[in-house]
Write a protein that holds these residues in place. Structure first.
Motif, PDB file in Angstrom:
ATOM      1  N   TYR A 135      -7.798   0.129  -4.847  1.00 23.41           N
ATOM      2  CA  TYR A 135      -7.208   1.426  -5.198  1.00 23.41           C
ATOM      3  C   TYR A 135      -7.562   1.761  -6.640  1.00 23.41           C
ATOM      4  O   TYR A 135      -8.022   0.915  -7.398  1.00 23.41           O
ATOM      5  CB  TYR A 135      -5.675   1.375  -5.069  1.00 23.41           C
ATOM      6  N   GLU A 192       0.831  -1.203   0.000  1.00 21.98           N
ATOM      7  CA  GLU A 192       0.000   0.000   0.000  1.00 21.98           C
ATOM      8  C   GLU A 192       0.870   1.259   0.000  1.00 21.98           C
ATOM      9  O   GLU A 192       0.634   2.175  -0.801  1.00 21.98           O
ATOM     10  CB  GLU A 192      -0.923   0.004   1.218  1.00 21.98           C
ATOM     11  N   LYS A 193       1.852   1.318   0.848  1.00 23.18           N
ATOM     12  CA  LYS A 193       2.747   2.487   0.884  1.00 23.18           C
ATOM     13  C   LYS A 193       3.393   2.703  -0.477  1.00 23.18           C
ATOM     14  O   LYS A 193       3.510   3.832  -0.951  1.00 23.18           O
ATOM     15  CB  LYS A 193       3.817   2.306   1.955  1.00 23.18           C
ATOM     16  N   LEU A 249       0.742   3.926  -3.177  1.00 24.50           N
ATOM     17  CA  LEU A 249       0.339   5.308  -2.893  1.00 24.50           C
ATOM     18  C   LEU A 249       1.453   6.276  -3.292  1.00 24.50           C
ATOM     19  O   LEU A 249       1.187   7.340  -3.857  1.00 24.50           O
ATOM     20  CB  LEU A 249      -0.031   5.472  -1.424  1.00 24.50           C
ATOM     21  N   ALA A 290      -1.237   5.975  -6.725  1.00 24.14           N
ATOM     22  CA  ALA A 290      -2.544   5.325  -6.577  1.00 24.14           C
ATOM     23  C   ALA A 290      -3.398   6.103  -5.580  1.00 24.14           C
ATOM     24  O   ALA A 290      -2.871   6.815  -4.714  1.00 24.14           O
ATOM     25  CB  ALA A 290      -2.375   3.888  -6.101  1.00 24.14           C
ATOM     26  N   LYS A 291      -4.718   5.937  -5.710  1.00 21.75           N
ATOM     27  CA  LYS A 291      -5.655   6.552  -4.773  1.00 21.75           C
ATOM     28  C   LYS A 291      -6.488   5.446  -4.133  1.00 21.75           C
ATOM     29  O   LYS A 291      -6.974   4.548  -4.827  1.00 21.75           O
ATOM     30  CB  LYS A 291      -6.577   7.520  -5.506  1.00 21.75           C
ATOM     31  N   PRO A 292      -6.668   5.478  -2.796  1.00 19.54           N
ATOM     32  CA  PRO A 292      -7.481   4.454  -2.147  1.00 19.54           C
ATOM     33  C   PRO A 292      -8.956   4.583  -2.550  1.00 19.54           C
ATOM     34  O   PRO A 292      -9.490   5.691  -2.620  1.00 19.54           O
ATOM     35  CB  PRO A 292      -7.319   4.729  -0.659  1.00 19.54           C
ATOM     36  N   ASP A 321      -5.579   3.344 -10.101  1.00 22.53           N
ATOM     37  CA  ASP A 321      -4.295   3.759 -10.651  1.00 22.53           C
ATOM     38  C   ASP A 321      -4.403   5.231 -11.058  1.00 22.53           C
ATOM     39  O   ASP A 321      -5.478   5.831 -10.957  1.00 22.53           O
ATOM     40  CB  ASP A 321      -3.855   2.838 -11.798  1.00 22.53           C
TER      41      ASP A 321
END
Length: 120
Positions: free
Chosen positions: A107, A84-85, A88, A92-94, A109
């Motif tokens: 997420y 995840e880190k 991001l 990327a956006k959650p 792209d």
């Protein structure tokens, strides 16, 4: 007997090079840029490609009143927090990553295509 074999998954997007760089950062591989079409050759022989699409409209993550996801990629990872880190940091956006008890997180792209990080 199969009629065909899967060659490549192609993602439409406004900036093929930028999206190829995002996925290369997440998955590794080698980028082959042909302008409006960019290939990402992945380790193990798989391939993603990115095609410039004028007027591209990103899919919307499913909501109660509509389901316009179109498709998504599942990316297998060893550690969700570490992956995840990384995604991001790549842009990327959650979309649906708040539930930390599940074995996946969702997420978008940089072009808005949904994808999941999955521990399998």
């Amino acid at each position: 007997m199969a009629l065909a074999t899967l060659d490549v998954v192609v993602l439409d997007c406004p900036d093929p090079r930028a999206l190829a760089e995002f996925y290369a950062g997440a998955l590794g591989g080698t980028i082959e840029d042909q302008g409006e079409w960019v290939d990402l050759k992945l380790p193990g022989g798989a391939q993603l490609a990115f095609q410039e699409a004028p007027g591209f409209v990103a899919p919307e993550w499913p909501r109660a009143d509509r389901n316009n996801q179109q498709f998504h990629l599942d990316l297998k990872v060893e550690d969700l927090d570490t992956a995840e880190k990384g995604v991001l940091a790549l842009g990327a956006k959650p979309l649906d990553a708040e539930d930390r008890t599940r074995t996946f997180r969702v997420y978008a792209d940089p072009a808005g295509h949904p994808f999941c990080l999955c521990v399998c």
